[in-house]
Design an enzyme around this catalytic site. Structure first.
Site, PDB file in Angstrom:
ATOM      1  N   LYS A 236      14.482  19.528  44.422  1.00  9.84           N
ATOM      2  CA  LYS A 236      13.553  19.616  45.562  1.00  9.84           C
ATOM      3  C   LYS A 236      14.153  19.086  46.853  1.00  9.84           C
ATOM      4  O   LYS A 236      13.816  19.556  47.937  1.00  9.84           O
ATOM      5  CB  LYS A 236      12.239  18.905  45.243  1.00  9.84           C
ATOM      6  CG  LYS A 236      12.389  17.513  44.666  1.00  9.84           C
ATOM      7  CD  LYS A 236      12.144  17.519  43.182  1.00  9.84           C
ATOM      8  CE  LYS A 236      12.686  16.251  42.543  1.00  9.84           C
ATOM      9  NZ  LYS A 236      12.024  15.844  41.351  1.00  9.84           N
TER      10      LYS A 236
ATOM     11  N   GLY B   8       9.119  15.541  33.444  1.00  8.30           N
ATOM     12  CA  GLY B   8       9.514  15.429  32.037  1.00  8.30           C
ATOM     13  C   GLY B   8      10.448  16.562  31.661  1.00  8.30           C
ATOM     14  O   GLY B   8      10.453  17.624  32.279  1.00  8.30           O
TER      15      GLY B   8
ATOM     16  N   ARG C 149      30.631  13.137  32.633  1.00  6.68           N
ATOM     17  CA  ARG C 149      30.558  12.297  31.430  1.00  6.68           C
ATOM     18  C   ARG C 149      30.840  13.146  30.185  1.00  6.68           C
ATOM     19  O   ARG C 149      30.742  14.368  30.235  1.00  6.68           O
ATOM     20  CB  ARG C 149      29.162  11.687  31.314  1.00  6.68           C
ATOM     21  CG  ARG C 149      28.816  10.777  32.479  1.00  6.68           C
ATOM     22  CD  ARG C 149      27.333  10.504  32.548  1.00  6.68           C
ATOM     23  NE  ARG C 149      26.558  11.714  32.833  1.00  6.68           N
ATOM     24  CZ  ARG C 149      25.241  11.760  32.869  1.00  6.68           C
ATOM     25  NH1 ARG C 149      24.529  10.689  32.632  1.00  6.68           N
ATOM     26  NH2 ARG C 149      24.617  12.903  33.145  1.00  6.68           N
TER      27      ARG C 149
ATOM     28  N   VAL D 278       8.920  22.014  42.127  1.00  8.17           N
ATOM     29  CA  VAL D 278       7.580  21.464  42.415  1.00  8.17           C
ATOM     30  C   VAL D 278       6.696  21.640  41.182  1.00  8.17           C
ATOM     31  O   VAL D 278       6.658  22.727  40.593  1.00  8.17           O
ATOM     32  CB  VAL D 278       6.902  22.194  43.603  1.00  8.17           C
ATOM     33  CG1 VAL D 278       5.540  21.564  43.910  1.00  8.17           C
ATOM     34  CG2 VAL D 278       7.779  22.167  44.837  1.00  8.17           C
TER      35      VAL D 278
ATOM     36  N   GLY E 287       6.804  20.421  38.093  1.00  6.60           N
ATOM     37  CA  GLY E 287       7.360  20.456  36.734  1.00  6.60           C
ATOM     38  C   GLY E 287       7.105  21.788  36.054  1.00  6.60           C
ATOM     39  O   GLY E 287       7.587  22.830  36.494  1.00  6.60           O
TER      40      GLY E 287
ATOM     41  N   LYS F 280       8.219  17.921  48.170  1.00  7.94           N
ATOM     42  CA  LYS F 280       7.487  18.992  47.475  1.00  7.94           C
ATOM     43  C   LYS F 280       6.437  19.632  48.375  1.00  7.94           C
ATOM     44  O   LYS F 280       6.280  20.853  48.356  1.00  7.94           O
ATOM     45  CB  LYS F 280       6.867  18.433  46.194  1.00  7.94           C
ATOM     46  CG  LYS F 280       7.923  18.099  45.146  1.00  7.94           C
ATOM     47  CD  LYS F 280       7.333  17.292  44.008  1.00  7.94           C
ATOM     48  CE  LYS F 280       8.339  17.077  42.886  1.00  7.94           C
ATOM     49  NZ  LYS F 280       7.876  16.061  41.931  1.00  7.94           N
TER      50      LYS F 280
HETATM   51  N1  HSE Z   1      10.285  12.230  39.717  1.00 10.83           N
HETATM   52  C1  HSE Z   1       9.561  13.445  39.726  1.00 10.83           C
HETATM   53  C2  HSE Z   1       8.106  13.177  39.399  1.00 10.83           C
HETATM   54  C3  HSE Z   1      10.174  14.414  38.754  1.00 10.83           C
HETATM   55  O1  HSE Z   1       7.812  12.090  38.880  1.00 10.83           O
HETATM   56  O2  HSE Z   1       7.257  14.026  39.665  1.00 10.83           O
HETATM   57  C4  HSE Z   1       9.635  15.813  38.813  1.00 10.83           C
HETATM   58  O3  HSE Z   1       9.895  16.415  40.043  1.00 10.83           O
END
Ligand code: HSE
Length: 361
Positions: A104, A302, A48, A131, A133, A204
Site C-alpha cells: 500500500k 493476516g 534470507r 487494502v 486484506g 489505504k
Molecule cells: N498492518 C496491516 C493491518 C496489514 O494491520 O491492517 C494489512 O494491510
C-alpha cells in the site's frame, strides 16, 4: 494440457510466504479450466535462506537474475516500502511483465505512474491485497460502480488497530499486550507504529479515494491521527456516550472538486454497523449516487486472507496475459484535498483535554 504461467514472489515475509504456499498447493484446476492457463511458482526473491521451505530450490538473491529469466511472466511484490519495491516494480513493468502487489505504501505514493507504465507496456499492475486484506474491494470499486458517481468512501482499514481497540474494550487488555498479540499473529507492519499512528490507514484511504474519484490523492496531504494515545479511560468514557472508538479513514468528494479526507479515531455510535466490525476485521463503506450505501466486510490482515487477494490478482493476470486491464487514475501531482473531516465535525471532549470526532450519522 494447460499452459503454465511462471510467477516470481518478491519477498518471503508474512504475505510472500502465504502466496508461495498457495501457489505450490495442488491448484485444483480452477484457472486451467477457466482460462486454459495455470500459474506456477517460478522463483522467490529473499536475502534470507529458508532451507525447510518445500520450494527452497526456487530461492534467488538477485532480482536481476529473476528478471533475466524470460519465462517469468508475473511478479508478486510483497516486499513493502518504496525503495527496492519501487525499483523492481518499475523494471518488471518496463520489461513487459505483470506485477501484482500488497504494497500500500508503494501504490499510494507511486500508483499513478506505475499504472501508466503498465498501460504503456500492455501489462497489468494490480493491488487488490493493498487494502482490506482478503476483502475484494479494489475490483468492486474500480468496476462494479461503472454506472455510478462515487461521492464518499470510508472504512475501518487497519486490522492491527481494530484488533487492539477491540481487545482493550472487550477484554480489558493493555494496548501493549494487544499489540504484541497482533504482531504474533502477523497482522502488524514491520514497524507497528505505521499501524498505531494511522499511516497505514492513511495510505489505504488514499488508494480508495484515488480509485473512487479518479485522481491520485497523495498520503502526505491527508491529516492523520493514530490511536497510540488512547487509554482505557477514553474507551470507558466513549462507552458512556454510547460509542466505541474506531480508527477510520474517510474521504468525500466536494462540489468544488476538492476531496475532504482524514484518518483519525472516531466516536462511532453502538448502533452503527462499524461497531460490529471487531478484531482483525475491516469494513469499507461506499456511497454512490445510484447504488446508495454499500458495505464490504472481511478479514483485513493476516497471511491467508492477504495472500488470497494477491492470488486473485495473479489469476487475473493469467487470464489477461496479453491485455492491459488494470485501472488508471489521473496524476495531478497537486494537493486536491481540503483539511478536515467530510460532513463537518462534532467533537466530544475528554477529561485529559483531548477531543475526538463523532462519526456523522
Ligand atoms: N498492518 C496491516 C493491518 C496489514 O494491520 O491492517 C494489512 O494491510
Amino acid at each position: 494440457m494447460s499452459e503454465r504461467v511462471r510467477v516470481a514472489v518478491l519477498g518471503h515475509g508474512v504475505v510472500g510466504r502465504g502466496v508461495a504456499e498457495l501457489l505450490t498447493r495442488p491448484q485444483n484446476g480452477v484457472a486451467a479450466a477457466k482460462f486454459g492457463r495455470e500459474p506456477e511458482l517460478g522463483a522467490v526473491l529473499d536475502i534470507r535462506d529458508f532451507p525447510d521451505a518445500p520450494y527452497s530450490r526456487l530461492f534467488a538473491r538477485s532480482f536481476d537474475d529473476i528478471l533475466a529469466d524470460e519465462s517469468i511472466a508475473v511478479f508478486a511484490e510483497t516486499i513493502g516500502g518504496v525503495r527496492a519495491a519501487y525499483d523492481y516494480t518499475k523494471r518488471a513493468l518496463a520489461a513487459g511483465r505483470h506485477v501484482v502487489t500488497s504494497n500500500k505504501e508503494l501504490v499510494s505514493t507511486h500508483g499513478a505512474s506505475l499504472l501508466r507504465l503498465a498501460r504503456e507496456r500492455n501489462v497489468n499492475y494490480m493491488f487488490e491485497a493493498s487494502v482490506g486484506g482478503g476483502i475484494p474491494v479494489i475490483r468492486p470499486l474500480a468496476r462494479s460502480f461503472a454506472a455510478d458517481r462515487i461521492t464518499a468512501v470510508s472504512g475501518i482499514l487497519n486490522g492491527t488497530t481494530n484488533f487492539v481497540l477491540t481487545k482493550m474494550a472487550e477484554d480489558g487488555r493493555s494496548m501493549l499486550a494487544a499489540l504484541d498479540e497482533a504482531r504474533e499473529r502477523g497482522y502488524a507492519e514491520a514497524d507497528p507504529s505505521d499501524d498505531m499512528e494511522g499511516k497505514d490507514t492513511c495510505r489505504k484511504i488514499a488508494i480508495l479515494a484515488s480509485l473512487a474519484f479518479g485522481r491520485h490523492i497523495y498520503p502526505k496531504y491527508i491529516p492523520t491521527f493514530g490511536i497510540s494515545y488512547i487509554t482505557a479511560a477514553h474507551i470507558a468514557q466513549a462507552a458512556a456516550l454510547g460509542c466505541a472508538i474506531k480508527l477510520l479513514g474517510r474521504a468525500g468528494l466536494r462540489e468544488d472538486g476538492l476531496t475532504d479526507i482524514i484518518t483519525a479515531p472516531f466516536l462511532v455510535p453502538f448502533s452503527h454497523p462499524f461497531c460490529a466490525v471487531r478484531d482483525v476485521y475491516n469494513a469499507v463503506f461506499i456511497t454512490a449516487d445510484r447504488a446508495g450505501d454499500v458495505m464490504l466486510y472481511g478479514r483485513g490482515a493476516g497471511r491467508e486472507p492477504t495472500a488470497s487477494a494477491v492470488l486473485a490478482d495473479i489469476y487475473d493476470c493469467v487470464r489477461h496475459i496479453a491485455q492491459s486491464v488494470s485501472v488508471l487514475w489521473e496524476d495531478t501531482k497537486a494537493d486536491i484535498t481540503a483539511a478536515g473531516a467530510p460532513d463537518g465535525a462534532r467533537y466530544a471532549e475528554f477529561p485529559d483535554g483531548s477531543k475526538m470526532r463523532y462519526l456523522p450519522t
